[in-house]
Design a protein around this motif. Structure first.
Motif, PDB file in Angstrom:
ATOM      1  N   ILE A  81     -25.036  -9.044 -20.118  1.00  0.00           N
ATOM      2  CA  ILE A  81     -25.489  -9.310 -18.920  1.00  0.00           C
ATOM      3  C   ILE A  81     -25.893  -8.340 -18.427  1.00  0.00           C
ATOM      4  O   ILE A  81     -25.089  -6.968 -18.239  1.00  0.00           O
ATOM      5  CB  ILE A  81     -24.399  -9.590 -17.712  1.00  0.00           C
ATOM      6  N   VAL A  82     -27.016  -7.971 -17.315  1.00  0.00           N
ATOM      7  CA  VAL A  82     -27.993  -6.463 -16.690  1.00  0.00           C
ATOM      8  C   VAL A  82     -27.845  -6.814 -15.614  1.00  0.00           C
ATOM      9  O   VAL A  82     -28.942  -7.019 -14.892  1.00  0.00           O
ATOM     10  CB  VAL A  82     -28.547  -6.565 -17.998  1.00  0.00           C
ATOM     11  N   PRO A  83     -27.260  -6.577 -14.430  1.00  0.00           N
ATOM     12  CA  PRO A  83     -27.518  -6.050 -13.099  1.00  0.00           C
ATOM     13  C   PRO A  83     -28.766  -4.942 -12.945  1.00  0.00           C
ATOM     14  O   PRO A  83     -28.584  -3.639 -13.064  1.00  0.00           O
ATOM     15  CB  PRO A  83     -26.188  -5.826 -11.919  1.00  0.00           C
ATOM     16  N   THR A  84     -29.644  -5.264 -11.745  1.00  0.00           N
ATOM     17  CA  THR A  84     -30.310  -4.163 -11.115  1.00  0.00           C
ATOM     18  C   THR A  84     -30.225  -3.500 -10.184  1.00  0.00           C
ATOM     19  O   THR A  84     -30.556  -4.879  -9.022  1.00  0.00           O
ATOM     20  CB  THR A  84     -31.691  -4.847 -12.011  1.00  0.00           C
ATOM     21  N   VAL A  85     -30.334  -2.465  -9.898  1.00  0.00           N
ATOM     22  CA  VAL A  85     -31.096  -2.709  -8.563  1.00  0.00           C
ATOM     23  C   VAL A  85     -32.363  -1.482  -8.093  1.00  0.00           C
ATOM     24  O   VAL A  85     -32.267  -1.072  -9.497  1.00  0.00           O
ATOM     25  CB  VAL A  85     -29.864  -1.760  -7.554  1.00  0.00           C
ATOM     26  N   PHE A  86     -32.883  -1.562  -7.245  1.00  0.00           N
ATOM     27  CA  PHE A  86     -33.957  -1.039  -7.317  1.00  0.00           C
ATOM     28  C   PHE A  86     -35.041  -1.086  -6.143  1.00  0.00           C
ATOM     29  O   PHE A  86     -34.727  -1.648  -5.055  1.00  0.00           O
ATOM     30  CB  PHE A  86     -35.655  -1.523  -8.302  1.00  0.00           C
TER      31      PHE A  86
END
Length: 240
Positions: A27-32
């Protein structure tokens, strides 16, 4: 008759070697954060030019060569933009919201393909110094996209990738003149991305994304609409 048309295709390209090496679900959460410059015109007769600052969140699930990703993006504050169209003669407030779902497959350690579905809505509101103060134009686009990409490691520094996608969308347009009309759009997206680790599982990335779209076949509207969007994006992600 003057109208506004805006759509944004969100595109995500995962680090391909990580996909091909995964043996269990990751699982890879991302914020950008994105800085987006856009140009929009109706039949060459003028439109909206400006930029907005957006923030986004996403999460990706990876299993062996497959991944599924969902992400959303919006500008937290309305962006005041210059406009030279015939309806909003001074400045406007611009808001944009996007959600996209994509499914990808890594063919090998360097090449991947993906398909997906996206939804986006833009709203333009005339500011108090306009003769149409408070009036709104909104555009909703929704439909499928397909694409492919490639990527390579650069020594031990990080990973560079590129991707290209094609989208075909249905759309709904609304303003004070024509009320609600339906149409469609076709367009392309190109992106290049640099991704590198900060720790074993914590990553940063920078992306440059270009969108070119043409909208046509609207009921009650004779002119085609074109838009070009150039986005500079910075992100952080963590792999569990």
């Amino acid at each position: 008759m003057v109208i506004f048309r805006y759509s944004f295709l969100w595109l995500f390209l995962l680090n391909v070697p990580l996909v091909s090496m995964a043996e269990t679900v990751s699982i890879v959460p991302t914020v950008f954060y994105s800085y987006r410059n856009f140009e929009y015109s109706v039949g060459g007769a003028g439109g909206v030019e400006g930029s907005i600052n957006s923030v986004g969140l996403g999460v990706t699930a990876i299993y062996q060569q497959f991944y599924v990703d969902i992400a959303g993006e919006e500008n937290p504050n309305a962006s005041e933009e210059e406009t030279n169209n015939l309806l909003f003669t001074n400045t406007v407030d611009f808001d944009r919201n996007d959600v996209a779902l994509s499914l990808g497959y890594a063919i090998n350690d360097s090449i991947s393909t993906f398909i997906g579905y996206k939804y986006g809505k833009s709203t333009i509101t005339a500011r108090p110094n306009s003769p149409f103060a408070g009036e709104e134009i909104s555009l909703t686009g929704y439909g499928a996209f397909i694409g492919a990409g490639g990527g390579w490691s650069v020594r031990n520094w990080g990973f560079i990738s590129f991707s290209a996608a094609y989208a075909q969308l249905d759309s709904t347009y609304r303003d004070l003149t024509v009320d609600v009309v339906d149409g469609n759009a076709r367009g392309t997206s190109l992106s290049i991305k640099w991704k590198a680790p900060l720790t074993e599982n914590f990553f940063y990335d920078f992306s440059l994304i270009r969108h070119d779209y043409r909208y046509k076949d609207f009921e009650k509207i004779d002119s085609d609409i074109s838009e070009q969007i150039l986005s500079l994006r910075a992100g952080l992600s963590y792999r569990f």
